[in-house]
Design an enzyme around this catalytic site. Sequence first.
Site, PDB file in Angstrom:
ATOM      1  N   GLU A  29      -6.692   4.273  -5.350  1.00 62.32           N
ATOM      2  CA  GLU A  29      -7.974   4.555  -4.689  1.00 62.32           C
ATOM      3  C   GLU A  29      -8.418   5.965  -5.072  1.00 62.32           C
ATOM      4  O   GLU A  29      -7.701   6.926  -4.821  1.00 62.32           O
ATOM      5  CB  GLU A  29      -7.782   4.448  -3.177  1.00 62.32           C
ATOM      6  CG  GLU A  29      -9.068   4.618  -2.406  1.00 62.32           C
ATOM      7  CD  GLU A  29      -8.842   5.072  -0.973  1.00 62.32           C
ATOM      8  OE1 GLU A  29      -9.666   4.731  -0.124  1.00 62.32           O
ATOM      9  OE2 GLU A  29      -7.857   5.787  -0.715  1.00 62.32           O
ATOM     10  N   HIS A  63     -11.092  -2.399   4.247  1.00 66.41           N
ATOM     11  CA  HIS A  63     -10.875  -2.028   5.658  1.00 66.41           C
ATOM     12  C   HIS A  63     -11.557  -0.718   6.042  1.00 66.41           C
ATOM     13  O   HIS A  63     -11.542  -0.343   7.211  1.00 66.41           O
ATOM     14  CB  HIS A  63      -9.373  -1.927   5.908  1.00 66.41           C
ATOM     15  CG  HIS A  63      -8.746  -0.817   5.119  1.00 66.41           C
ATOM     16  ND1 HIS A  63      -8.657  -0.846   3.734  1.00 66.41           N
ATOM     17  CD2 HIS A  63      -8.234   0.367   5.500  1.00 66.41           C
ATOM     18  CE1 HIS A  63      -8.102   0.292   3.318  1.00 66.41           C
ATOM     19  NE2 HIS A  63      -7.829   1.038   4.361  1.00 66.41           N
ATOM     20  N   ASP A  66      -2.963   4.705  -2.124  1.00 68.39           N
ATOM     21  CA  ASP A  66      -3.931   5.366  -1.261  1.00 68.39           C
ATOM     22  C   ASP A  66      -4.292   6.756  -1.803  1.00 68.39           C
ATOM     23  O   ASP A  66      -3.410   7.508  -2.218  1.00 68.39           O
ATOM     24  CB  ASP A  66      -3.300   5.494   0.139  1.00 68.39           C
ATOM     25  CG  ASP A  66      -4.296   5.837   1.216  1.00 68.39           C
ATOM     26  OD1 ASP A  66      -5.203   5.036   1.462  1.00 68.39           O
ATOM     27  OD2 ASP A  66      -4.161   6.924   1.820  1.00 68.39           O
ATOM     28  N   ASP A  96       0.860  -1.179   0.000  1.00 69.37           N
ATOM     29  CA  ASP A  96       0.000   0.000   0.000  1.00 69.37           C
ATOM     30  C   ASP A  96       0.901   1.236   0.000  1.00 69.37           C
ATOM     31  O   ASP A  96       1.719   1.406   0.904  1.00 69.37           O
ATOM     32  CB  ASP A  96      -0.859  -0.045   1.279  1.00 69.37           C
ATOM     33  CG  ASP A  96      -2.237   0.542   1.093  1.00 69.37           C
ATOM     34  OD1 ASP A  96      -2.332   1.640   0.531  1.00 69.37           O
ATOM     35  OD2 ASP A  96      -3.218  -0.084   1.540  1.00 69.37           O
TER      36      ASP A  96
HETATM   37  O1  TEU Z   1      -9.048   6.167   2.510  1.00 71.61           O
HETATM   38  C1  TEU Z   1      -9.377   7.381   1.925  1.00 71.61           C
HETATM   39  C2  TEU Z   1     -10.799   7.723   1.757  1.00 71.61           C
HETATM   40  O2  TEU Z   1     -11.095   8.673   1.078  1.00 71.61           O
HETATM   41  C3  TEU Z   1     -11.891   6.981   2.371  1.00 71.61           C
HETATM   42  O3  TEU Z   1     -11.791   5.627   2.260  1.00 71.61           O
HETATM   43  C4  TEU Z   1     -12.129   7.396   3.781  1.00 71.61           C
HETATM   44  O4  TEU Z   1     -11.081   7.038   4.627  1.00 71.61           O
HETATM   45  C5  TEU Z   1     -13.356   6.708   4.284  1.00 71.61           C
HETATM   46  O5  TEU Z   1     -14.363   6.867   3.377  1.00 71.61           O
HETATM   47  C6  TEU Z   1     -13.791   7.320   5.571  1.00 71.61           C
HETATM   48  O6  TEU Z   1     -14.937   6.636   5.999  1.00 71.61           O
HETATM   49  C7  TEU Z   1      -7.689   5.856   2.588  1.00 71.61           C
HETATM   50  C8  TEU Z   1      -7.464   4.604   3.408  1.00 71.61           C
HETATM   51  O7  TEU Z   1      -8.073   3.508   2.779  1.00 71.61           O
HETATM   52  C9  TEU Z   1      -7.949   4.831   4.801  1.00 71.61           C
HETATM   53  O8  TEU Z   1      -7.853   3.679   5.604  1.00 71.61           O
HETATM   54  C10 TEU Z   1      -7.127   5.950   5.391  1.00 71.61           C
HETATM   55  O9  TEU Z   1      -7.623   6.288   6.658  1.00 71.61           O
HETATM   56  C11 TEU Z   1      -7.122   7.188   4.510  1.00 71.61           C
HETATM   57  O10 TEU Z   1      -6.921   6.899   3.142  1.00 71.61           O
HETATM   58  C12 TEU Z   1      -5.987   8.094   4.907  1.00 71.61           C
HETATM   59  O11 TEU Z   1      -4.776   7.518   4.539  1.00 71.61           O
END
Ligand code: TEU
Length: 546
Positions: free
Chosen positions: A247, A322, A193, A98
């Site tokens: 993402e 997650h 991410d 990641d």
């Molecule tokens: O997630 C980013 C994101 O925009 C969303 O998934 C957001 O965290 C979620 O909708 C809130 O409910 C990524 C990662 O997958 C996440 O675990 C991290 O917390 C976030 O980035 C920051 O790095």
Amino acid sequence: MDKKWWKEGVVYQVYPRSFKDSNNDGIGDICGVTEKLDYLKYLGVDIIWLSPIFKSPNDDNGYDISDYRDIMDEFGSMEDFKILLDTAHKKGFKLILDLVVNHTSDEHEWFKKSVKRIEPYTDYYIWRDVQNNWESHFSGTAWDYNEERGQYYLHLFTKKQPDLNWENPLVRQEVYDIMNFWFDIGIDGFRMDTVNMYSKVPGFPSMEKEGLSLATPYFLNGPRIHEYLHGMYVNSLCKYDVMSVGEAPQVDPEMALLYVGKDRQELNMIIHFDHMFADDPPEGAGKWERRPTDLNKVRDVFVKWQKGLAKDGWNCLYMSNHDQPRQASRFANDQYKNGATMLATMLHTLKGTPFIYQGEELGMKNAYFKNEWDYRDVETINSIAENKVKGIPFEALRENLGKYSRDNARTPMHWDNSMYMGFSQAPTWIGINENCRDINVEAQTADADSVLNYYKKLIALRKTHDVLIYGDFEEIELGEDLFCYTRTLNDKKAYILLNLACNQTKVTLPDTFDITAPCIISNCNITIKKEMNLPPYFATVLLSDG
Ligand code: TEU
Ligand code: CA
């Protein structure tokens, strides 16, 4: 047909903290993943994605990195990682990590030096004398004042996750170096991410509309984003046979092609959020007040993406990870058997690469935590605190957090039915999911009819029938609560029929659906007729050889 290993494989996401604890300190770790590779082999997946394993103070469970070239203490050592990678490769898996480079931890050396204006780090982050009105994803303002430097810095997530300044070419070079460092060690790609957040609108304008909770138009799909991603391609990705999946919230299929189009030289796939927004709260409602999920909406989103990326792109197919509640709970009413297998059938027969999130293959349900002290996730904890300040007590959030908090997906993997579910022999860092103790690997391996063995069969089918990977998608519209489509490759045709409802649905099949084609998998042993009542969450795949 542009054949690629990352199109043919099935991805399995491991959240290392909750997968398997090898040294009984209650926290999952890298040696735990190595121990369980044979299980993943049994399941049949090909590509393992590990959520962040790098050094981190764990403000956001590893999504806040303080050293990109070292391993988090709780997870083990670089030596452990190399053993995992080597063993995984020997067993035929690809392994992806990641890449979290929209922000670092505030405990990263770069940030510490940036605070002190030590060159060349002074402009590695986004420092301003005045803040604007942007809000953080995890409650409150997106700016924090640093006394020592005497300026505000931007953090789209927690204040321990300062955003990197991508406008600075030195920052971009650091990122390429990190990528190449891991590719040279031998990893097979990255899940990236928040990949569409790197570029912010210059000038950092304040939001115009009051009540907008996020300044998304100013930091999503920003003006230089494609230049930055192309830079990653040219300086790193194109030099290796690797997979890249970014993402990217708030991207439609047309915009997606700019990220993944064949000639764009950016990414292989993006993880979009369109179907995740299907139960989003109406405007003005609180963050956790979601609408009931309507699978008809989800179907329409998937169809739109199937069509949109048909020629010049590749879909990433997922319904949980997650950050999201358990899919059997959110999309299938906790009907762990028929519901979970129907969703699985859809994800493994649409065109694209299926992503399985650990425990999904067992039909794991939400944890539905009831107490404030059950929660570990910073988003949930900050939100509870923010609401309290506004006079909204935890009790008012209890039910919705129970359904939608990210912690639902983060409880330990269920390996067997022992006290700590075979995950550990010590109290675990987050509570065990008491809602589905009977749902575990040991029990489901032994049961030929289990969700696990259904997933195993689906994954194997995808490997034997190219049509399920490369076949063209075409929808057969049957109306409310039904999802029907074909996949066609040369003289082979697969027919997929799904009942999206948790009760019976009447169906009348058109002649374009060949009911005489042999069934290759179904979650219910009935014969398909032209007119019939489909059982709740029914799923079947028929395949004609032409
Ligand atoms: O997630 C980013 C994101 O925009 C969303 O998934 C957001 O965290 C979620 O909708 C809130 O409910 C990524 C990662 O997958 C996440 O675990 C991290 O917390 C976030 O980035 C920051 O790095
Ligand atoms: Ca451990």
